[in-house]
Design a protein around this motif. Structure first.
Motif, PDB file in Angstrom:
ATOM      1  N   THR A 100      23.418   6.200   9.734  1.00  0.00           N
ATOM      2  CA  THR A 100      22.859   4.674   9.292  1.00  0.00           C
ATOM      3  C   THR A 100      22.860   3.940  10.759  1.00  0.00           C
ATOM      4  O   THR A 100      23.051   4.678  11.836  1.00  0.00           O
ATOM      5  CB  THR A 100      24.135   3.871   8.589  1.00  0.00           C
ATOM      6  OG1 THR A 100      25.257   3.644   9.469  1.00  0.00           O
ATOM      7  CG2 THR A 100      24.463   4.652   7.312  1.00  0.00           C
ATOM      8  N   GLU A 101      22.378   2.979  10.868  1.00  0.00           N
ATOM      9  CA  GLU A 101      22.076   2.077  12.049  1.00  0.00           C
ATOM     10  C   GLU A 101      23.235   1.914  12.538  1.00  0.00           C
ATOM     11  O   GLU A 101      23.448   1.999  14.137  1.00  0.00           O
ATOM     12  CB  GLU A 101      21.348   0.748  11.546  1.00  0.00           C
ATOM     13  CG  GLU A 101      19.882   0.700  12.173  1.00  0.00           C
ATOM     14  CD  GLU A 101      19.136  -0.380  11.597  1.00  0.00           C
ATOM     15  OE1 GLU A 101      19.183  -1.462  11.932  1.00  0.00           O
ATOM     16  OE2 GLU A 101      18.406  -0.110  10.622  1.00  0.00           O
ATOM     17  N   ALA A 102      24.398   1.597  12.060  1.00  0.00           N
ATOM     18  CA  ALA A 102      25.678   1.290  12.681  1.00  0.00           C
ATOM     19  C   ALA A 102      26.428   2.364  13.193  1.00  0.00           C
ATOM     20  O   ALA A 102      27.365   2.354  14.294  1.00  0.00           O
ATOM     21  CB  ALA A 102      26.483   0.314  11.850  1.00  0.00           C
TER      22      ALA A 102
END
Ligand SMILES: [Zn+2]
Length: 487
Positions: free
Chosen positions: A295-297
């Protein structure tokens, strides 16, 4: 350990595979189209001086003349002093050695500077500056001091002592004296070549190109125990040999041309392994598997046992699966080039000694990784947390784009959900416009459902509004797409 590098070259892309003990560990891919000219050095010619803008146009042999501002022409020390005029510094027809700082875009020419710099893996070399600087992204003061001291003392040991300055790049964090010094020697040799070309090269030609991927690989990966480098392009094989002869003589004899009938990436199943590295699931030999989500995080990795696990040996099976997973995870991080925060959910183990051993194996496997990484601990819930330095794009970012059908969510609304959305929409339209009939355009799966499982609901809706609803399949619609046409 026996290591090998395979290089697959086509005019469109360069792909490099690092194989250790017969297993693909790392893959680098560079598309020719994405390579700009930033960093290239040219012997240009001043074609126009613009006193009003304190700038000049320089012909560097490209379609459009490039642009340079007065601040980029002055020696760095002088730029703080009294403002010099561009017309004193440059005149039409004058040759000028320049480096590109910004690619040409559309009708705009490239932007240039005369403050030259050449990067290597850990350092940036600045021939016109005496200073040693450290990247701001290395935050630890002690580490900054250590690196600075190493480079300062390295400068004294260099063949050419007043050789200019260095910037220590973020990648140098934790790197030893030997590697740093090898980089310094490399840069100084490279700069000698550039200096010679500065004089000998014809005007309006490049005198230094940032190294292409297949040569950078030799520079960056090779200091480890790589026994062989195989490359499938004859022309570039000679270039690689030549580069090795000049800069890394011990490597020259290890470079081989691969003329094979089979594509080079069929060796060690490299092609298959790259495909697999784009999937979510990684199968383990023990029957277990990993699920990797980016994911982005952060990236999360879930470890699972496969299928039925007997009661008697449960703890033992889990322990074995986790051990295999620990090695596989380290490999996947390198192969996929995942950076940032990584959270691993191993299967719960009761015995503390087992937990310790799994962590130990993970740590040991991570040591072989070139990217800096750090195990930051085990959370209360038993999740193992680590960070890995982001260097370039991940394999997925290089090769893939977000799925346009689900917009990157990774799942789609079911046909059932879409049917109910359509019903609500028809009721809304009915209140607002009350047309004679409705025509619903939707994907095959949604229309199928409307005519089958939902047919009773459709009939109820028709009698409620007293109108006919017709359906039409739109073959190019995705599952979530529909239109309601009022007639
Ligand atoms: Zn999708």
């Amino acid at each position: 350990m026996s290591g090998e590098v395979l290089i697959n070259l086509t005019p469109m892309e360069t792909r490099v595979a690092v194989v250790e003990n017969g297993v693909l560990q790392e893959a680098f891919i560079e598309r020719s189209r994405r390579r700009g000219i930033v960093g290239n050095i040219y012997k240009g010619k001043v074609v126009r001086v613009l006193p009003g803008m304190q700038a000049a146009f320089i012909d560097i042999g490209l379609e459009r003349a490039a642009f340079i501002h007065v601040n980029e022409v002055l020696p760095p020390e002088a730029s703080h002093e009294e403002p010099a005029s561009i017309s004193h510094l440059l005149h039409t027809g004058q040759p000028l050695v320049v480096q590109v700082t910004k690619d040409p875009i559309g009708s705009k020419g490239a932007r240039l500077t005369t403050h030259l710099s050449i990067p290597s893996r850990y350092l940036v070399y600045m021939p016109d500056s005496p200073h040693v600087g450290v990247s701001q992204r290395i935050e630890d003061d002690a580490e900054r001091e250590r690196l600075k001291a190493l480079v300062e003392s390295g400068k004294i040991a260099l063949p050419d002592k007043d050789c200019g300055g260095f910037i220590i790049r973020t990648a140098a964090e934790g790197v030893g004296q030997e590697e740093l010094f090898a980089d310094m020697v490399f840069l100084q040799r490279l700069w000698q070549k550039v200096s010679e070309r500065r004089i000998s090269a014809p005007i309006m030609t490049p005198i230094y190109d940032d190294l292409p991927l297949f040569i950078r690989t030799l520079r960056d990966v090779m200091r480890d125990q790589i026994e062989k480098v195989r490359i499938d392009s004859r022309e570039n094989y000679f270039k690689l040999k030549e580069f090795a002869r000049e800069f890394m003589p011990t490597m020259e004899s290890r470079i081989e041309y691969y003329p094979g009938e089979r594509p080079i990436f069929d060796l060690y199943s490299v092609e298959d392994e790259i495909q697999k590295a784009l999937g979510r699931k990684v199968q383990l030999k023990s029957g277990g598997y990993l699920v990797i989500d980016q994911t982005e995080a952060m990236t999360t990795i879930d470890v699972n046992t496969g299928g039925y696990v007997g009661h008697r040996n449960l703890e033992e099976t889990i322990f074995k699966t986790n051990l295999e997973a620990a090695t596989a995870i380290a490999r996947q991080l390198r192969l996929r080039n995942l950076g940032g925060i990584i959270i691993i959910d191993f299967i719960d183990m009761e015995e503390l000694e087992h937990q310790r051993q799994v962590l130990r194996v993970l740590e040991k496997s991570l040591e072989r990784d070139h990217a800096k990484n750090k195990l930051t601990g085990v959370t209360e819930l038993g999740l193992v947390q680590l960070t890995r330095k982001r260097t370039r794009e991940s394999l997925e970012q290089t090769l893939c784009e977000a799925c346009p059908t689900c917009l990157g969510r990774g799942s789609l609304k079911t046909p059932e959900t879409i049917c109910y959305e359509i019903f609500r929409e028809i009721l809304r339209e009915e209140r607002a416009y009350s047309p004679e009939t409705y025509m619903v355009l939707a994907s095959q799966s949604v229309v199928d459902r409307l005519l089958d499982e939902e047919s009773a609901a459709v009939a109820d809706l028709e009698s409620f509004i007293g109108k006919t609803i017709r359906f039409q399949v739109e073959a190019h619609y995705s599952q979530e797409q529909y239109d309601i046409v009022l007639m």
